[in-house]
Design a protein around this motif. Structure first.
Motif, PDB file in Angstrom:
ATOM      1  N   PRO A  50      38.509  38.440  43.933  1.00 21.14           N
ATOM      2  CA  PRO A  50      39.778  39.006  43.501  1.00 21.14           C
ATOM      3  C   PRO A  50      40.324  37.923  42.362  1.00 21.14           C
ATOM      4  N   GLU A  51      40.635  38.764  41.356  1.00 20.41           N
ATOM      5  CA  GLU A  51      41.348  37.864  40.319  1.00 20.41           C
ATOM      6  C   GLU A  51      42.151  36.793  40.584  1.00 20.41           C
ATOM      7  N   GLU A  52      43.175  37.031  41.601  1.00 20.90           N
ATOM      8  CA  GLU A  52      43.987  35.868  41.820  1.00 20.90           C
ATOM      9  C   GLU A  52      43.446  34.838  42.535  1.00 20.90           C
ATOM     10  N   LYS A  53      41.974  34.850  42.764  1.00 26.87           N
ATOM     11  CA  LYS A  53      41.075  33.595  43.374  1.00 26.87           C
ATOM     12  C   LYS A  53      40.262  33.067  42.273  1.00 26.87           C
ATOM     13  N   TYR A  54      40.343  33.314  41.212  1.00 30.46           N
ATOM     14  CA  TYR A  54      39.454  32.974  40.092  1.00 30.46           C
ATOM     15  C   TYR A  54      39.762  31.503  40.021  1.00 30.46           C
ATOM     16  N   LYS A  55      40.851  30.814  39.953  1.00 26.57           N
ATOM     17  CA  LYS A  55      41.228  29.547  39.941  1.00 26.57           C
ATOM     18  C   LYS A  55      40.915  28.691  41.184  1.00 26.57           C
ATOM     19  N   PHE A  56      40.376  29.452  42.331  1.00 26.08           N
ATOM     20  CA  PHE A  56      39.915  28.634  43.477  1.00 26.08           C
ATOM     21  C   PHE A  56      39.014  27.584  43.341  1.00 26.08           C
ATOM     22  N   LYS A  57      39.074  26.413  43.959  1.00 31.96           N
ATOM     23  CA  LYS A  57      38.421  25.305  43.837  1.00 31.96           C
ATOM     24  C   LYS A  57      37.896  24.717  45.301  1.00 31.96           C
ATOM     25  N   ALA A  58      36.668  24.775  45.398  1.00 32.06           N
ATOM     26  CA  ALA A  58      36.282  24.378  46.982  1.00 32.06           C
ATOM     27  C   ALA A  58      36.902  22.812  47.191  1.00 32.06           C
ATOM     28  N   THR A  59      37.035  22.029  46.198  1.00 32.38           N
ATOM     29  CA  THR A  59      37.319  20.915  46.518  1.00 32.38           C
ATOM     30  C   THR A  59      38.312  20.343  45.200  1.00 32.38           C
ATOM     31  N   GLU A  61      37.957  18.162  42.617  1.00 29.43           N
ATOM     32  CA  GLU A  61      37.363  17.748  41.877  1.00 29.43           C
ATOM     33  C   GLU A  61      36.214  18.789  41.233  1.00 29.43           C
ATOM     34  N   SER A  62      36.164  19.888  41.977  1.00 27.38           N
ATOM     35  CA  SER A  62      35.403  21.040  41.671  1.00 27.38           C
ATOM     36  C   SER A  62      35.887  21.732  40.521  1.00 27.38           C
ATOM     37  N   SER A  63      34.798  22.556  40.022  1.00 28.87           N
ATOM     38  CA  SER A  63      35.358  23.613  38.991  1.00 28.87           C
ATOM     39  C   SER A  63      35.578  24.914  39.585  1.00 28.87           C
ATOM     40  N   SER A  64      36.664  25.509  39.051  1.00 28.74           N
ATOM     41  CA  SER A  64      37.062  26.581  39.780  1.00 28.74           C
ATOM     42  C   SER A  64      35.983  27.788  39.709  1.00 28.74           C
ATOM     43  N   PHE A  65      36.206  28.959  40.373  1.00 27.47           N
ATOM     44  CA  PHE A  65      35.275  30.055  40.404  1.00 27.47           C
ATOM     45  C   PHE A  65      35.164  30.647  39.015  1.00 27.47           C
ATOM     46  N   GLY A  66      36.245  30.686  38.280  1.00 30.59           N
ATOM     47  CA  GLY A  66      36.353  31.009  36.993  1.00 30.59           C
ATOM     48  C   GLY A  66      35.693  30.383  35.985  1.00 30.59           C
ATOM     49  N   GLU A  67      36.033  28.941  36.027  1.00 30.52           N
ATOM     50  CA  GLU A  67      35.178  27.862  35.414  1.00 30.52           C
ATOM     51  C   GLU A  67      33.952  27.783  35.330  1.00 30.52           C
ATOM     52  N   ASN A  68      33.468  27.950  36.726  1.00 32.69           N
ATOM     53  CA  ASN A  68      31.856  28.296  36.736  1.00 32.69           C
ATOM     54  C   ASN A  68      31.333  29.433  36.203  1.00 32.69           C
ATOM     55  N   LEU A  98      34.162  30.592  25.141  1.00 39.28           N
ATOM     56  CA  LEU A  98      33.400  30.518  26.286  1.00 39.28           C
ATOM     57  C   LEU A  98      33.929  29.746  27.562  1.00 39.28           C
ATOM     58  N   LYS A  99      35.443  29.712  27.436  1.00 41.33           N
ATOM     59  CA  LYS A  99      35.974  28.846  28.322  1.00 41.33           C
ATOM     60  C   LYS A  99      36.919  29.786  29.156  1.00 41.33           C
ATOM     61  N   VAL A 100      37.484  29.416  30.231  1.00 36.66           N
ATOM     62  CA  VAL A 100      38.538  30.332  31.074  1.00 36.66           C
ATOM     63  C   VAL A 100      39.681  30.661  29.983  1.00 36.66           C
ATOM     64  N   ALA A 101      40.358  29.665  29.479  1.00 33.32           N
ATOM     65  CA  ALA A 101      41.565  29.490  28.884  1.00 33.32           C
ATOM     66  C   ALA A 101      42.678  30.486  29.659  1.00 33.32           C
ATOM     67  N   ASP A 102      42.952  31.426  28.742  1.00 34.48           N
ATOM     68  CA  ASP A 102      43.758  32.510  29.665  1.00 34.48           C
ATOM     69  C   ASP A 102      43.337  33.847  29.669  1.00 34.48           C
ATOM     70  N   MET A 162      29.539  29.479  43.019  1.00 36.25           N
ATOM     71  CA  MET A 162      30.359  30.517  43.262  1.00 36.25           C
ATOM     72  C   MET A 162      30.380  31.262  44.495  1.00 36.25           C
ATOM     73  N   LEU A 163      29.067  31.396  45.177  1.00 35.21           N
ATOM     74  CA  LEU A 163      28.786  31.960  46.312  1.00 35.21           C
ATOM     75  C   LEU A 163      29.353  31.061  47.353  1.00 35.21           C
ATOM     76  N   VAL A 164      29.685  29.776  47.242  1.00 32.01           N
ATOM     77  CA  VAL A 164      30.313  29.157  48.427  1.00 32.01           C
ATOM     78  C   VAL A 164      31.938  29.313  48.191  1.00 32.01           C
ATOM     79  N   SER A 165      32.288  29.547  46.993  1.00 31.11           N
ATOM     80  CA  SER A 165      33.859  29.853  46.957  1.00 31.11           C
ATOM     81  C   SER A 165      34.112  31.182  47.607  1.00 31.11           C
ATOM     82  N   LEU A 166      33.096  32.101  47.518  1.00 33.78           N
ATOM     83  CA  LEU A 166      33.368  33.420  48.040  1.00 33.78           C
ATOM     84  C   LEU A 166      33.574  33.196  49.588  1.00 33.78           C
ATOM     85  N   ARG A 167      32.420  32.559  50.093  1.00 30.83           N
ATOM     86  CA  ARG A 167      32.369  32.405  51.552  1.00 30.83           C
ATOM     87  C   ARG A 167      33.787  31.663  51.998  1.00 30.83           C
ATOM     88  N   LEU A 168      34.168  30.676  51.201  1.00 37.89           N
ATOM     89  CA  LEU A 168      35.368  29.805  51.697  1.00 37.89           C
ATOM     90  C   LEU A 168      36.507  30.571  51.534  1.00 37.89           C
TER      91      LEU A 168
END
Length: 180
Positions: A50-59, A61-68, A98-102, A162-168
Motif C-alpha cells: 500500500p502507498e502509505e507503507k512505502y516509507k516503511f523501514k524494517a529497521t 537504519e534500513s532503506s524504506s520500501f520506496g527507497e529500495n 531516480l529518488k523517492v523525493a515527493d 522489499m519482500l521482507v518489508s511486505l512480510r513485516l
C-alpha cells in the motif's frame, strides 16, 4: 591448391567462431529475458505494498520500501547508462529523478518501468564483442559481462529487502516464478 587452403581455413575458422558468437548472442538474449522477468516480479511486489507503507523501514537504519524501489532504478541507470554507456553518472546527493523525493507510488512504479525500458533498449544494442572489455567497478577490475551479472544480483538483493518489508507488514509476497 592455394585457393583450397584459403577456403579450407576460412571454413574451419567459421565453424569454430560461429558457436562462440552464438553463445555471446544468447547471453544478451537471455539477459534481456531475465530483466523482463525481473521487472514483472518487481512490479508485482511494488503494486502489492500500500502507498502509505512505502516509507516503511524494517529497521531505523534500513532503506524504506520506496527507497529500495528507487535505488533499483538508480543502480540500473548507473550500471548501464553511465558505466557501460559512458554517460556522466547522476549525482546521488542532488539528482531527484531516480529518488523517492515527493513521488507517489504510481510515479515510482512508472519510473521503474521507464528505467527498465531504457536499460533493455541499451542492452539490446550492446556490442557483444565488448563483453570481455574491462572497466573499473568501484576499484575492482571487472568485465562488462560481470557488470551485467552484478546488476542482476543488485536488483535481486534490493527486491529481497522489499519482500521482507511486505512480510513485516502482514502481506504475502507474489508467488515467485522461476528465472526472475
Amino acid at each position: 591448391m592455394r585457393k583450397k587452403i584459403i577456403i579450407t581455413t576460412i571454413l574451419l575458422f567459421s565453424a569454430v567462431a560461429s558457436p562462440i558468437f552464438a553463445q555471446q548472442d544468447d547471453f544478451i538474449k537471455d539477459y534481456i529475458e531475465r530483466l523482463e522477468n525481473s521487472r514483472t516480479y518487481l512490479i508485482l511486489v511494488a503494486e502489492l505494498m500500500p502507498e502509505e507503507k512505502y516509507k516503511f523501514k524494517a529497521t531505523p537504519e534500513s532503506s524504506s520500501f520506496g527507497e529500495n524501489l528507487m535505488h533499483i532504478a538508480w543502480a540500473m541507470d548507473w550500471h548501464c547508462q553511465s558505466l557501460l554507456n559512458g554517460r556522466d553518472a547522476r549525482d546521488w546527493n542532488t539528482d531527484t529523478t531516480l529518488k523517492v523525493a515527493d513521488k507517489t507510488k504510481e510515479e515510482m512504479i512508472s519510473t521503474i518501468h521507464k528505467t527498465f525500458d531504457e536499460t533493455i533498449a541499451l542492452i539490446s544494442k550492446f556490442d557483444i564483442s565488448e563483453l570481455n572489455d574491462r572497466l573499473d567497478y568501484l576499484g575492482l577490475n571487472r568485465t562488462k559481462r560481470q557488470i551485467f551479472l552484478l546488476l542482476a544480483d543488485h536488483i535481486t538483493h534490493h527486491r529481497g529487502q522489499m519482500l521482507v518489508s511486505l512480510r513485516l507488514n502482514g502481506l504475502v509476497p507474489p508467488r515467485y516464478i522461476f528465472y526472475q
